[in-house]
Design an enzyme around this catalytic site. Structure first.
Site, mmCIF file in Angstrom:
data_model
loop_
_atom_site.group_PDB
_atom_site.id
_atom_site.type_symbol
_atom_site.label_atom_id
_atom_site.label_comp_id
_atom_site.label_asym_id
_atom_site.label_seq_id
_atom_site.Cartn_x
_atom_site.Cartn_y
_atom_site.Cartn_z
ATOM 1 N N ASN A 32 0.797 -1.211 0.000
ATOM 2 C CA ASN A 32 0.000 0.000 0.000
ATOM 3 C C ASN A 32 0.842 1.280 0.000
ATOM 4 O OD1 ASN A 32 -2.409 1.275 -0.148
ATOM 5 N ND2 ASN A 32 -3.028 0.883 1.975
ATOM 6 N N HIS A 83 -14.819 -5.177 10.472
ATOM 7 C CA HIS A 83 -14.441 -3.872 11.014
ATOM 8 C C HIS A 83 -15.641 -3.013 11.335
ATOM 9 C CE1 HIS A 83 -10.147 -3.682 9.100
ATOM 10 N NE2 HIS A 83 -10.356 -4.802 9.743
ATOM 11 N N ARG A 133 -14.072 -6.216 15.090
ATOM 12 C CA ARG A 133 -13.046 -5.260 15.510
ATOM 13 C C ARG A 133 -13.730 -3.925 15.750
ATOM 14 N NH1 ARG A 133 -8.235 -2.724 11.861
ATOM 15 N NH2 ARG A 133 -9.939 -1.293 11.330
ATOM 16 N N TYR A 146 -7.338 6.375 12.931
ATOM 17 C CA TYR A 146 -7.338 5.205 12.047
ATOM 18 C C TYR A 146 -8.590 4.358 12.246
ATOM 19 C CZ TYR A 146 -6.963 0.504 10.552
ATOM 20 O OH TYR A 146 -7.277 -0.680 9.977
ATOM 21 N N ASP A 167 -7.420 -2.426 17.245
ATOM 22 C CA ASP A 167 -6.119 -2.140 16.629
ATOM 23 C C ASP A 167 -5.605 -0.792 17.128
ATOM 24 O OD1 ASP A 167 -4.957 -2.419 13.142
ATOM 25 O OD2 ASP A 167 -3.914 -1.847 14.997
ATOM 26 N N HIS A 221 -2.833 0.325 16.327
ATOM 27 C CA HIS A 221 -2.125 0.807 15.145
ATOM 28 C C HIS A 221 -0.784 1.458 15.455
ATOM 29 C CE1 HIS A 221 -2.412 1.830 10.788
ATOM 30 N NE2 HIS A 221 -3.149 0.747 10.821
ATOM 31 N N GLU A 231 -4.217 -5.241 19.090
ATOM 32 C CA GLU A 231 -3.280 -5.350 17.979
ATOM 33 C C GLU A 231 -2.323 -4.167 17.898
ATOM 34 O OE1 GLU A 231 -3.637 -5.148 13.106
ATOM 35 O OE2 GLU A 231 -5.385 -5.724 14.302
ATOM 36 N N GLU A 267 1.731 -7.233 11.171
ATOM 37 C CA GLU A 267 1.308 -6.920 9.800
ATOM 38 C C GLU A 267 2.342 -6.131 9.020
ATOM 39 O OE1 GLU A 267 -1.374 -2.934 9.732
ATOM 40 O OE2 GLU A 267 -2.312 -4.693 10.669
ATOM 41 N N ARG A 274 0.393 -11.665 12.929
ATOM 42 C CA ARG A 274 -0.498 -10.885 12.062
ATOM 43 C C ARG A 274 -0.018 -10.733 10.622
ATOM 44 N NH1 ARG A 274 -4.814 -9.258 10.997
ATOM 45 N NH2 ARG A 274 -4.724 -6.977 10.937
ATOM 46 N N HIS A 278 -3.400 -10.890 8.305
ATOM 47 C CA HIS A 278 -3.790 -9.543 7.897
ATOM 48 C C HIS A 278 -4.624 -9.609 6.620
ATOM 49 C CE1 HIS A 278 -2.195 -5.243 6.776
ATOM 50 N NE2 HIS A 278 -3.256 -5.167 7.543
ATOM 51 N N ASP A 288 -6.108 -3.630 1.089
ATOM 52 C CA ASP A 288 -4.874 -3.472 0.328
ATOM 53 C C ASP A 288 -4.118 -4.781 0.171
ATOM 54 O OD1 ASP A 288 -2.683 -2.811 2.829
ATOM 55 O OD2 ASP A 288 -4.716 -2.109 3.127
ATOM 56 N N GLU A 346 -8.728 -11.777 9.348
ATOM 57 C CA GLU A 346 -9.314 -10.452 9.097
ATOM 58 C C GLU A 346 -9.999 -10.469 7.724
ATOM 59 O OE1 GLU A 346 -7.968 -5.728 8.971
ATOM 60 O OE2 GLU A 346 -6.439 -7.288 8.911
ATOM 61 N N TRP A 349 1.603 6.365 12.387
ATOM 62 C CA TRP A 349 0.197 6.433 11.965
ATOM 63 C C TRP A 349 -0.498 5.154 12.203
ATOM 64 C CZ3 TRP A 349 -2.514 3.751 8.197
ATOM 65 C CH2 TRP A 349 -3.839 4.225 8.012
HETATM 66 C C1 CS2 Z 1 -4.776 -2.276 9.522
HETATM 67 C C2 CS2 Z 1 -4.588 -2.055 8.055
HETATM 68 O O1 CS2 Z 1 -6.312 -3.942 8.948
HETATM 69 C C3 CS2 Z 1 -5.486 -3.572 9.778
HETATM 70 O O2 CS2 Z 1 -5.241 -4.217 10.795
HETATM 71 O O3 CS2 Z 1 -3.718 -2.148 10.344
HETATM 72 O O4 CS2 Z 1 -5.787 -1.630 7.559
HETATM 73 C C4 CS2 Z 1 -3.517 -1.089 7.678
HETATM 74 O O5 CS2 Z 1 -3.797 0.178 8.141
HETATM 75 C C5 CS2 Z 1 -3.376 -1.067 6.173
HETATM 76 O O6 CS2 Z 1 -3.137 -2.340 5.720
HETATM 77 C C6 CS2 Z 1 -2.246 -0.153 5.725
HETATM 78 O O7 CS2 Z 1 -2.050 -0.276 4.399
HETATM 79 MG MG MG Z 2 -3.657 -3.528 11.915
#
Ligand code: CS2
Ligand code: MG
Length: 408
Positions: free
Chosen positions: A37, A122, A147, A159, A216, A218, A242, A268, A289, A318, A322, A345, A408
């Protein structure tokens, strides 16, 4: 089974995807996902300019040899671009081998260890009522694990929250935006730590103790903040927390583990088993992950998950948008075959993506299944793909109130 062609297809139906299509002299084709991504073209170039010339004439059956050759002959090992490129080749070769054998890939990986693959969806909201609606909507879609992501008072953009600015754009479905430069967002860990436990208290109050709930963080907290969050969320019995802290420094998780029993999922952004050595050996995480697409393919992921199994650590592959339907399908075959499966996921791809990638995997009553087509069960419509040329897109980045760049 000689490789006679290897094509790199970059297309952007709902978002950018990089797909490798390998063709053998027998006319069998295999697909692999190399989508990274916000850096898609780097993998496309790595494949087109450096790897494809090495594939032509090779025996497609020799997957392990191809993996080792691409990893070791590059000299420059690991890293997201290299491992996504190797993953694309690896999955395409497994797709070919399973098609040549006339069976779905999971059968080659040892057959099914379960009847279905538990998936989580999600749900998110700018406030608790909106979050409740989103959870109900996901339960109606059949999800049995959810989630939970939420906005935080005092932070403009967080996020994973679907509608942020009331313009109706579905945010969490595609974090990478088709804009010339990355969008700047803000973050405040103390505001987030004050707000989140109350949200989980409300969700448990409304939906009861049984529904598996995931969150998450993040990568945004320091180790001691992550420890505090894990502890504060213990009463709400999360399935997992996560990416609670950036894990380049794997030892940081020792501090988190000292303070909380909330299950931890990480990986991830990892690309090889070596990124997990301390985390797995010291039992510092509970779920791996990684994505098949970002960790060197089926060949490498199976070894990673076998290593994790020795420590009773499970998979939590994961699966955001993307990861293309090709990468998702490859993950599902692995999910069905391995013993130490945890959860998968599942973010639903968009309608345009479905036009480009014909998928045979299914989602029924909360469970995914890869299907029983020979191979991985995804075909690419190249004419449809050509209708959606690449579009530059970037993930956002964060700055703290004082202007400091933050995770981020
Ligand atoms: C995230 C992702 O799904 C998740 O757990 O952490 O959506 C992540 O932000 C994206 O894959 C970034 O490209
Ligand atoms: Mg994640």
């Amino acid at each position: 089974m000689k490789i006679v062609a290897a094509d790199v297809i970059v297309s952007s139906p709902d978002r950018n995807f990089v797909t490798l299509k390998i063709t053998t002299a027998d006319g069998i084709t295999g697909l692999g996902d190399g989508t990274l991504n916000g850096r898609e073209l780097s993998v496309a170039s790595y494949l087109r300019d450096h790897v494809v010339p090495l594939l032509l004439g090779r025996d497609a059956h020799r997957i392990e040899d191809a993996w080792q050759f691409l990893y070791r002959s590059a000299y420059w090992r690991r890293g997201p671009v290299t491992m996504a490129a190797i993953a694309a080749v690896d999955v395409a070769l497994w797709d070919i081998k399973a098609k040549a054998a006339g069976m779905p890939l999971y059968q080659l990986l040892g057959g099914a260890s379960r009847t279905g693959i538990m998936a989580y969806g999600h749900a998110s909201g700018r406030d608790v009522p909106e979050l409740f609606d989103s959870i109900r909507a996901h339960l109606e879609l059949g999800f049995r694990s959810i989630r939970v992501q939420t906005s935080v008072p005092g932070i403009n953009a967080v996020y994973g929250v679907a509608a942020q600015s009331g313009d109706g754009k579905r945010y969490d479905y595609e974090p990478a935006q088709r804009i010339p430069l990355p969008a700047e967002e803000d973050w405040d860990s103390r505001a987030y730590l004050r707000h989140l436990p109350g949200v989980f208290e409300a969700v448990r109050g409304e939906f009861g103790p049984e529904l598996p709930l995931l969150h998450d963080a993040h990568h945004r907290l320091t180790p001691i903040q992550a420890a505090r969050l894990g502890k504060a969320l213990e009463p709400y019995d999360l399935f997992w927390l996560e990416d609670c802290t950036p894990a380049e420094n794997q030892e940081a998780l020792r501090l988190v583990r000292q303070h909380t029993t909330t299950p931890l999922a990480i990986g991830e952004v990892f690309n090889t088993v070596w990124d997990y050595q301390t985390l797995i050996r010291e039992q510092l995480i509970d779920y791996v992950r990684s994505a098949v697409t970002h960790t060197g393919g089926i060949t490498a992921m199976r070894k990673l998950l076998d290593f994790a199994a020795q420590y009773q650590i499970k998979s939590g592959i994961h699966g955001p948008t993307d990861i293309s339907p090709v990468g998702m399908a490859a993950a599902l075959h692995l999910d069905l075959a391995i013993h130490n499966f945890g959860i998968q996921e599942y973010m639903r791809h968009g309608a345009l993506t479905d036009e480009v990638f014909r998928q045979s995997f299914t989602f029924t009553d909360g469970y995914l299944h890869p299907g029983d087509q020979p191979g991985i069960g995804v075909e690419l419509d190249e004419q449809a793909a050509a209708r959606f040329p690449y579009q530059p897109a970037y993930l956002p980045f964060n700055r703290l109130k004082d202007g400091t760049v933050h995770d981020w």
